[in-house]
Design an enzyme around this catalytic site. Structure first.
Site, PDB file in Angstrom:
ATOM      1  N   ARG A  68      34.079  30.039  27.909  1.00 54.68           N
ATOM      2  CA  ARG A  68      33.162  31.188  27.792  1.00 54.68           C
ATOM      3  C   ARG A  68      32.184  31.054  26.649  1.00 54.68           C
ATOM      4  O   ARG A  68      31.425  31.979  26.370  1.00 54.68           O
ATOM      5  CB  ARG A  68      33.957  32.467  27.553  1.00 54.68           C
ATOM      6  CG  ARG A  68      34.673  32.880  28.791  1.00 54.68           C
ATOM      7  CD  ARG A  68      34.886  34.340  28.817  1.00 54.68           C
ATOM      8  NE  ARG A  68      35.857  34.593  29.825  1.00 54.68           N
ATOM      9  CZ  ARG A  68      35.796  35.607  30.657  1.00 54.68           C
ATOM     10  NH1 ARG A  68      34.837  36.482  30.573  1.00 54.68           N
ATOM     11  NH2 ARG A  68      36.725  35.762  31.555  1.00 54.68           N
TER      12      ARG A  68
ATOM     13  N   ARG B 118      30.668  43.913  27.726  1.00 61.79           N
ATOM     14  CA  ARG B 118      31.043  42.611  28.312  1.00 61.79           C
ATOM     15  C   ARG B 118      29.810  41.860  28.801  1.00 61.79           C
ATOM     16  O   ARG B 118      29.732  40.639  28.704  1.00 61.79           O
ATOM     17  CB  ARG B 118      32.044  42.825  29.461  1.00 61.79           C
ATOM     18  CG  ARG B 118      33.432  43.201  28.954  1.00 61.79           C
ATOM     19  CD  ARG B 118      34.293  43.800  30.049  1.00 61.79           C
ATOM     20  NE  ARG B 118      34.548  42.906  31.147  1.00 61.79           N
ATOM     21  CZ  ARG B 118      34.925  43.311  32.364  1.00 61.79           C
ATOM     22  NH1 ARG B 118      35.103  44.607  32.614  1.00 61.79           N
ATOM     23  NH2 ARG B 118      35.139  42.439  33.312  1.00 61.79           N
TER      24      ARG B 118
HETATM   25  P1  AP5 Z   1      38.297  38.466  32.972  1.00 59.80           P
HETATM   26  O1  AP5 Z   1      39.419  39.177  33.599  1.00 59.80           O
HETATM   27  O2  AP5 Z   1      38.135  37.026  33.274  1.00 59.80           O
HETATM   28  O3  AP5 Z   1      36.992  39.297  33.262  1.00 59.80           O
HETATM   29  P2  AP5 Z   1      35.467  38.843  33.529  1.00 59.80           P
HETATM   30  O4  AP5 Z   1      35.092  37.449  33.298  1.00 59.80           O
HETATM   31  O5  AP5 Z   1      34.696  39.846  32.804  1.00 59.80           O
HETATM   32  O6  AP5 Z   1      35.369  38.873  35.042  1.00 59.80           O
HETATM   33  P3  AP5 Z   1      35.932  39.951  35.971  1.00 59.80           P
HETATM   34  O7  AP5 Z   1      37.384  39.661  36.266  1.00 59.80           O
HETATM   35  O8  AP5 Z   1      35.616  41.311  35.483  1.00 59.80           O
HETATM   36  O9  AP5 Z   1      35.031  39.737  37.256  1.00 59.80           O
HETATM   37  P4  AP5 Z   1      35.054  38.585  38.324  1.00 59.80           P
HETATM   38  O10 AP5 Z   1      33.850  37.731  38.154  1.00 59.80           O
HETATM   39  O11 AP5 Z   1      36.374  37.877  38.348  1.00 59.80           O
HETATM   40  O12 AP5 Z   1      34.858  39.442  39.634  1.00 59.80           O
HETATM   41  P5  AP5 Z   1      35.942  39.901  40.723  1.00 59.80           P
HETATM   42  O13 AP5 Z   1      36.185  38.784  41.677  1.00 59.80           O
HETATM   43  O14 AP5 Z   1      37.113  40.550  40.085  1.00 59.80           O
HETATM   44  O15 AP5 Z   1      38.402  38.595  31.367  1.00 59.80           O
HETATM   45  C1  AP5 Z   1      38.684  39.853  30.780  1.00 59.80           C
HETATM   46  C2  AP5 Z   1      38.687  39.736  29.270  1.00 59.80           C
HETATM   47  O16 AP5 Z   1      39.644  38.730  28.852  1.00 59.80           O
HETATM   48  C3  AP5 Z   1      37.378  39.296  28.616  1.00 59.80           C
HETATM   49  O17 AP5 Z   1      36.496  40.382  28.442  1.00 59.80           O
HETATM   50  C4  AP5 Z   1      37.899  38.731  27.275  1.00 59.80           C
HETATM   51  O18 AP5 Z   1      38.239  39.776  26.390  1.00 59.80           O
HETATM   52  C5  AP5 Z   1      39.189  38.040  27.689  1.00 59.80           C
HETATM   53  N1  AP5 Z   1      38.970  36.632  28.040  1.00 59.80           N
HETATM   54  C6  AP5 Z   1      39.074  36.070  29.271  1.00 59.80           C
HETATM   55  N2  AP5 Z   1      38.797  34.754  29.216  1.00 59.80           N
HETATM   56  C7  AP5 Z   1      38.500  34.480  27.924  1.00 59.80           C
HETATM   57  C8  AP5 Z   1      38.116  33.304  27.232  1.00 59.80           C
HETATM   58  N3  AP5 Z   1      37.953  32.133  27.859  1.00 59.80           N
HETATM   59  N4  AP5 Z   1      37.864  33.393  25.894  1.00 59.80           N
HETATM   60  C9  AP5 Z   1      38.032  34.554  25.230  1.00 59.80           C
HETATM   61  N5  AP5 Z   1      38.388  35.708  25.831  1.00 59.80           N
HETATM   62  C10 AP5 Z   1      38.612  35.675  27.166  1.00 59.80           C
HETATM   63  O19 AP5 Z   1      35.077  40.985  41.517  1.00 59.80           O
HETATM   64  C11 AP5 Z   1      34.714  42.213  40.922  1.00 59.80           C
HETATM   65  C12 AP5 Z   1      34.667  43.304  42.019  1.00 59.80           C
HETATM   66  O20 AP5 Z   1      33.656  42.964  42.960  1.00 59.80           O
HETATM   67  C13 AP5 Z   1      35.967  43.433  42.824  1.00 59.80           C
HETATM   68  O21 AP5 Z   1      36.139  44.797  43.140  1.00 59.80           O
HETATM   69  C14 AP5 Z   1      35.708  42.623  44.095  1.00 59.80           C
HETATM   70  O22 AP5 Z   1      36.452  43.161  45.175  1.00 59.80           O
HETATM   71  C15 AP5 Z   1      34.210  42.808  44.283  1.00 59.80           C
HETATM   72  N6  AP5 Z   1      33.559  41.621  44.832  1.00 59.80           N
HETATM   73  C16 AP5 Z   1      33.787  40.325  44.462  1.00 59.80           C
HETATM   74  N7  AP5 Z   1      32.984  39.487  45.147  1.00 59.80           N
HETATM   75  C17 AP5 Z   1      32.232  40.285  45.977  1.00 59.80           C
HETATM   76  C18 AP5 Z   1      31.209  40.017  46.935  1.00 59.80           C
HETATM   77  N8  AP5 Z   1      30.766  38.753  47.169  1.00 59.80           N
HETATM   78  N9  AP5 Z   1      30.633  41.065  47.577  1.00 59.80           N
HETATM   79  C19 AP5 Z   1      31.036  42.339  47.326  1.00 59.80           C
HETATM   80  N10 AP5 Z   1      32.018  42.669  46.441  1.00 59.80           N
HETATM   81  C20 AP5 Z   1      32.601  41.646  45.764  1.00 59.80           C
END
Ligand code: AP5
Length: 216
Positions: A84, A167
């Protein structure tokens, strides 16, 4: 095949990670999921992690390094949510080279801020099995109940609008630079993540090659 999934919060990394790992029989290493499991334990480490995650900022690199080292083995993997920042990218390079491994591709899901915010604020997660839903685009069959195990669906603590904004800023300030980094390394493949789940998946496997699918 060893892959990284890169994209802003809400770009669909977790959604694609799930189906790509099934399709290609890879180990899913989702940093967010691993950190949330640690936070749920209520250990000292878990409490520290939880504080950072609740604020929507990155957990310190020293903690992340240990997590990654403990989760990468011999089997092929997909990294969701790591690296990240540039420091973590160098960290990954060092860890992989010490194990005689390398990265094959970085899958970048490009999504607009509006789409990302509406996906995150509408996201619901099964508190038992972790299955992902969206109240508009991927609703469960029965209101607020998981299709897979019947448990209640909940909103993630860091999906509140204020935390989502933080975020997004963290992503732009620290993670976005990785697009250029991996592009220069010749590893980046960019996809339009604004499309529906199946279209994004199809574009990715077309790019990676169906030959890797051991199920077909
Ligand atoms: P993390 O859980 O990894 O959160 P993020 O990167 O912010 O990503 P999200 O999980 O929120 O979203 P996503 O891209 O996975 O989307 P999703 O598929 O769920 O990290 C959380 C926290 O952990 C960070 O803020 C940090 O504090 C810490 N952290 C993690 N890694 C770290 C690192 N390397 N270093 C330091 N700290 C770290 O989809 C989202 C929604 O959209 C769902 O409802 C889904 O159903 C919907 N959706 C998905 N795709 C589609 C589509 N194509 N069309 C319509 N809806 C869709």
């Amino acid at each position: 095949m060893n892959l990284v999934l890169l994209g802003c919060p809400g770009s669909g990394k977790g959604t694609q990670a799930e189906i790509l790992c099934k399709h290609f029989h890879m180990k899913k290493v989702s940093l967010g999921d691993i950190l949330r499991q640690e936070a749920d334990k209520g250990s000292n480490l878990g409490n520290t992690v939880s504080e950072y995650m609740g604020k929507g900022v990155l957990v310190p690199d020293e903690i992340i390094k240990e997590v990654i080292k403990n989760n990468l083995g011999e089997e092929s993997f997909l990294l969701d949510g790591f690296p990240r920042n540039l420091n973590q990218a160098d960290m990954l390079k060092d860890i992989l080279s010490s194990k005689g491994l390398s990265l094959d591709r970085v899958i970048y899901l490009n999504v607009s801020e509006d789409v990302a915010v509406s996906r995150l604020t509408g996201r619901r997660i099964c508190k038992n099995c972790g299955a992902l839903y969206h109240k508009v685009t991927m609703p469960p069959e029965q209101d607020n109940k998981c299709d897979k195990c019947g448990s209640d669906l909940v909103m993630r603590e860091d999906d509140k609008e204020e935390t989502v904004k933080r975020r997004w800023q963290v992503y732009m300030n620290q993670t976005h630079a990785l697009i250029e980094y991996y592009s220069k390394a010749g590893l980046l493949s960019e996809f339009d993540g604004n499309k529906d789940k199946e279209s994004v998946f199809k574009a990715i496997i077309d790019n990676l090659g169906h030959g890797e699918d051991k199920e077909s």
